[in-house]
Motif scaffolding. Sequence first.
Motif, PDB file in Angstrom:
ATOM      1  N   ASP A 107       0.846  -1.197   0.000  1.00 45.57           N
ATOM      2  CA  ASP A 107       0.000   0.000   0.000  1.00 45.57           C
ATOM      3  C   ASP A 107       0.876   1.240   0.000  1.00 45.57           C
ATOM      4  OD1 ASP A 107      -2.130  -1.663   0.108  1.00 45.57           O
ATOM      5  OD2 ASP A 107      -2.582  -1.343   2.218  1.00 45.57           O
ATOM      6  N   ARG A 108       0.359   2.309  -0.565  1.00 52.55           N
ATOM      7  CA  ARG A 108       1.122   3.564  -0.595  1.00 52.55           C
ATOM      8  C   ARG A 108       0.198   4.721  -0.266  1.00 52.55           C
ATOM      9  NH1 ARG A 108       2.880   3.731  -6.837  1.00 52.55           N
ATOM     10  NH2 ARG A 108       3.522   1.632  -6.263  1.00 52.55           N
ATOM     11  N   ASP A 109       0.803   5.864   0.056  1.00 54.78           N
ATOM     12  CA  ASP A 109       0.034   7.059   0.387  1.00 54.78           C
ATOM     13  C   ASP A 109      -0.139   7.917  -0.850  1.00 54.78           C
ATOM     14  OD1 ASP A 109      -0.105   6.302   3.024  1.00 54.78           O
ATOM     15  OD2 ASP A 109       1.680   7.422   3.608  1.00 54.78           O
ATOM     16  N   CYS A 110      -1.358   8.387  -1.057  1.00 58.18           N
ATOM     17  CA  CYS A 110      -1.649   9.272  -2.187  1.00 58.18           C
ATOM     18  C   CYS A 110      -0.826  10.550  -2.065  1.00 58.18           C
ATOM     19  CB  CYS A 110      -3.142   9.603  -2.207  1.00 58.18           C
ATOM     20  SG  CYS A 110      -3.610  10.798  -3.485  1.00 58.18           S
ATOM     21  N   GLN A 115      -4.175   9.848   1.553  1.00 55.80           N
ATOM     22  CA  GLN A 115      -4.920   8.637   1.904  1.00 55.80           C
ATOM     23  C   GLN A 115      -4.161   7.393   1.445  1.00 55.80           C
ATOM     24  OE1 GLN A 115      -9.048   8.669   0.771  1.00 55.80           O
ATOM     25  NE2 GLN A 115      -9.125   6.451   0.546  1.00 55.80           N
ATOM     26  N   THR A 116      -4.116   6.364   2.302  1.00 60.99           N
ATOM     27  CA  THR A 116      -3.444   5.118   1.970  1.00 60.99           C
ATOM     28  C   THR A 116      -4.317   4.289   1.023  1.00 60.99           C
ATOM     29  OG1 THR A 116      -2.322   5.091   4.110  1.00 60.99           O
ATOM     30  CG2 THR A 116      -2.412   3.014   2.899  1.00 60.99           C
ATOM     31  N   TYR A 126      -1.616   8.452  -7.299  1.00 66.13           N
ATOM     32  CA  TYR A 126      -2.745   9.049  -6.607  1.00 66.13           C
ATOM     33  C   TYR A 126      -3.839   7.993  -6.410  1.00 66.13           C
ATOM     34  CZ  TYR A 126      -0.143  12.923  -8.554  1.00 66.13           C
ATOM     35  OH  TYR A 126       0.867  13.770  -8.917  1.00 66.13           O
ATOM     36  N   CYS A 127      -4.638   8.196  -5.369  1.00 63.22           N
ATOM     37  CA  CYS A 127      -5.641   7.194  -5.009  1.00 63.22           C
ATOM     38  C   CYS A 127      -6.839   7.197  -5.949  1.00 63.22           C
ATOM     39  CB  CYS A 127      -6.103   7.408  -3.569  1.00 63.22           C
ATOM     40  SG  CYS A 127      -6.974   8.984  -3.290  1.00 63.22           S
ATOM     41  N   ALA A 169      -9.841  16.005  -2.186  1.00 57.83           N
ATOM     42  CA  ALA A 169      -8.434  15.931  -2.567  1.00 57.83           C
ATOM     43  C   ALA A 169      -7.688  17.213  -2.217  1.00 57.83           C
ATOM     44  CB  ALA A 169      -8.308  15.646  -4.062  1.00 57.83           C
ATOM     45  N   VAL A 170      -8.400  18.330  -2.166  1.00 55.78           N
ATOM     46  CA  VAL A 170      -7.763  19.628  -1.941  1.00 55.78           C
ATOM     47  C   VAL A 170      -7.843  20.071  -0.485  1.00 55.78           C
ATOM     48  CG1 VAL A 170      -7.765  22.050  -2.587  1.00 55.78           C
ATOM     49  CG2 VAL A 170      -8.286  20.322  -4.295  1.00 55.78           C
TER      50      VAL A 170
END
Length: 229
Positions: A107-110, A115-116, A126-127, A169-170
């Motif tokens: 898993d990665r962070d956006c 967000q993971t 990006y997620c 997202a912002v």
Amino acid sequence: MTVDCPSCTRDFDDQEAMRIHHARTHGESLVEPELSTCDHCGDEFEVSAGTEGKYCSRSCTGASRRNRETLTCEGCGEEFEVKPSDADGRRFCGNECRSEWMRELDDRDCEMCGQTFRPSRDSRRYCCRACRFEAETSKPRPDDPDMLVWLLYVYEGHNKTETYRRQRAVLGNEDRMYRSEVVERLEEMGVAGRYASDTVNAALAADASSPDETPGGDDTWRQYQEGSS
């Protein structure tokens, strides 16, 4: 108007009929041959009908098939060969290795909202699409949540669902809204619902010296459209 044959006294109704007659009767084609450059040796050659026009001969066709680049698969570690034109960016020997490699990704962070998430492809940073759009935009975003929602929904033409995703997202954790909140605010501002078109048209037609046409008298949307902060 008729077309005369340049090699005899016959005439024809059109150019195509005369060319067919000349090729059959006089053994010479009057059609200019299509020329191409061989992808292997670089020589110029006449393209035969029904061919792709990539190689000038069978020997060049065979040589091009033997010309391969050797790569190492990032999935299984085995070497595999591809055409030079397909080598750029190629990382796996096949879809099976690519899929197996994807399943083992952590898993990665956006990079936009933090967000993971589990990436669905190796190039994703990006997620979701909303976060990617926000990261790639060249226009500034207003800090005011209402104005941000206004801009995303009206001036960029997104629907309510996309507006909801992009404001998340912002905005920071404290300012992020639920979808019902986004819809409610859009309706309160008059940009969504029964009277939306009248409100939007009035805002678009407003003069720059009359900021009262925008929510709360804020002219941030004009600065946004002009590309200023």
